[in-house]
Design a protein around this motif. Structure first.
Motif, short mmCIF file in Angstrom:
data_model
loop_
_atom_site.label_atom_id
_atom_site.label_comp_id
_atom_site.label_asym_id
_atom_site.label_seq_id
_atom_site.Cartn_x
_atom_site.Cartn_y
_atom_site.Cartn_z
N CYS A 258 0.84 -1.19 0.00
CA CYS A 258 0.00 0.00 0.00
C CYS A 258 0.88 1.23 0.00
CB CYS A 258 -0.90 0.04 1.24
SG CYS A 258 -2.12 -1.25 1.28
N GLU A 259 0.58 2.11 -0.88
CA GLU A 259 1.26 3.39 -0.86
C GLU A 259 0.22 4.42 -0.47
OE1 GLU A 259 3.47 4.16 -4.36
OE2 GLU A 259 4.37 2.18 -4.37
N GLY A 260 0.67 5.55 -0.07
CA GLY A 260 -0.26 6.59 0.33
C GLY A 260 0.24 7.28 1.56
N ALA A 261 -0.50 8.25 1.97
CA ALA A 261 -0.11 9.05 3.13
C ALA A 261 -0.19 8.22 4.39
CB ALA A 261 -1.02 10.27 3.23
N TYR A 262 0.50 8.66 5.40
CA TYR A 262 0.53 7.96 6.67
C TYR A 262 0.70 9.01 7.76
CZ TYR A 262 2.42 5.23 10.53
OH TYR A 262 2.65 4.70 11.76
N SER A 263 -0.11 8.95 8.79
CA SER A 263 -0.01 9.89 9.89
C SER A 263 0.37 9.14 11.16
CB SER A 263 -1.33 10.63 10.11
OG SER A 263 -1.57 11.50 9.05
N PRO A 264 1.63 9.28 11.61
CA PRO A 264 2.03 8.62 12.85
C PRO A 264 1.24 9.16 14.03
CG PRO A 264 3.90 9.74 11.81
CD PRO A 264 2.69 10.05 11.00
N LEU A 265 1.01 8.32 15.02
CA LEU A 265 0.23 8.76 16.17
C LEU A 265 0.90 8.37 17.47
CD1 LEU A 265 -1.53 6.28 17.65
CD2 LEU A 265 -2.81 6.44 15.55
N SER A 266 0.50 9.07 18.52
CA SER A 266 0.90 8.77 19.90
C SER A 266 -0.38 8.72 20.73
CB SER A 266 1.81 9.87 20.47
OG SER A 266 3.00 9.96 19.75
N VAL A 267 -0.40 7.83 21.70
CA VAL A 267 -1.55 7.70 22.60
C VAL A 267 -1.02 7.68 24.02
CG1 VAL A 267 -3.48 6.24 23.30
CG2 VAL A 267 -2.80 6.32 20.90
N TRP A 268 -1.67 8.45 24.89
CA TRP A 268 -1.31 8.40 26.31
C TRP A 268 -2.56 8.58 27.15
CZ3 TRP A 268 -0.28 12.46 23.15
CH2 TRP A 268 -0.68 13.74 23.56
N GLU A 269 -2.44 8.13 28.40
CA GLU A 269 -3.59 8.11 29.29
C GLU A 269 -3.30 8.96 30.51
OE1 GLU A 269 -6.18 4.72 31.72
OE2 GLU A 269 -4.30 4.17 30.74
N GLU A 270 -4.31 9.68 30.95
CA GLU A 270 -4.29 10.38 32.22
C GLU A 270 -5.37 9.73 33.08
OE1 GLU A 270 -4.88 14.51 31.35
OE2 GLU A 270 -2.77 14.81 30.86
N GLU A 271 -5.50 10.18 34.30
CA GLU A 271 -6.45 9.56 35.21
C GLU A 271 -7.87 9.49 34.64
OE1 GLU A 271 -8.15 10.54 39.58
OE2 GLU A 271 -5.97 10.54 39.36
N SER A 272 -8.33 10.57 34.03
CA SER A 272 -9.72 10.60 33.56
C SER A 272 -9.86 10.79 32.05
CB SER A 272 -10.47 11.72 34.28
OG SER A 272 -9.91 12.97 33.94
N LYS A 273 -8.74 10.74 31.31
CA LYS A 273 -8.79 11.02 29.88
C LYS A 273 -7.80 10.16 29.10
CE LYS A 273 -9.68 15.97 30.61
NZ LYS A 273 -11.09 15.95 30.40
N TYR A 274 -8.10 10.01 27.81
CA TYR A 274 -7.15 9.47 26.85
C TYR A 274 -6.81 10.59 25.88
CZ TYR A 274 -7.75 4.59 28.12
OH TYR A 274 -7.76 3.40 28.79
N HIS A 275 -5.56 10.60 25.42
CA HIS A 275 -5.11 11.59 24.44
C HIS A 275 -4.56 10.84 23.23
CE1 HIS A 275 -5.14 15.03 27.30
NE2 HIS A 275 -4.97 14.05 28.17
N VAL A 276 -4.89 11.33 22.05
CA VAL A 276 -4.36 10.79 20.81
C VAL A 276 -3.81 11.99 20.04
CG1 VAL A 276 -4.87 9.56 18.67
CG2 VAL A 276 -6.11 8.99 20.76
N ALA A 277 -2.56 11.91 19.60
CA ALA A 277 -1.95 12.98 18.79
C ALA A 277 -1.49 12.37 17.48
CB ALA A 277 -0.79 13.62 19.54
N LEU A 278 -1.88 13.00 16.38
CA LEU A 278 -1.50 12.53 15.05
C LEU A 278 -0.77 13.64 14.32
CD1 LEU A 278 -4.73 11.39 15.46
CD2 LEU A 278 -3.86 10.09 13.55
#
Length: 147
Positions: free
Chosen positions: A36-56
């Protein structure tokens, strides 16, 4: 061609061996195992006590070029990074095309609480955990002092 990657939020990404091998192959040879070719957006995921965060990483993209949805327990980001027409590259490591990132949400994420912002080429998504499933402290009472 549409490049799609799926991950489970709240679970270690090392459990997704196929995706890790695909990433390594892509870095070494410039294309994925599936071809597969095409764009790709790397991501990071982290957790806090009451939340999840996703950064792309979505460098050079505007919010109008991205779509973020929640469907059937999945957070789905789609977008398209367009190439410049009529350009002959001497060297090009940038990826262009449609992409789709799918993140399976655990049951304890509140799907009505999603907040997404884009700043300096990074899309940040914050998801609250359901209030009834968040940790809470329980007061312990001394029964010898009851009235």
């Amino acid at each position: 061609m549409l490049s799609t990657r799926t991950h489970k939020l709240g679970f270690p990404f090392s459990a997704n061996l196929r995706s890790e091998l695909d990433d390594a192959f892509s870095q070494m040879f410039g294309k994925s195992l599936a071809g597969c070719e095409g764009a790709y957006s790397p991501l990071s995921v982290w957790e806090e006590e009451s939340k999840y965060h996703v950064a792309l990483d979505v460098p050079g993209m505007k919010k109008e070029e991205l779509s973020l949805d929640i469907q059937d327990g999945h957070l789905i980001l789609t977008g398209e990074r367009n190439t410049v027409e009529n350009r002959e590259y001497l060297h090009n490591e940038r990826r262009f095309g449609k992409f789709k990132r799918v993140i399976q949400l655990p049951d304890w994420v509140d799907p009505t609480s999603v907040n997404a912002t884009i700043d300096a080429g990074v899309l940040t998504i914050v998801l609250d955990k359901k209030p009834d499933l968040q940790p809470k402290s329980i007061e312990i009472k001394d029964s010898s002092q009851s009235e």
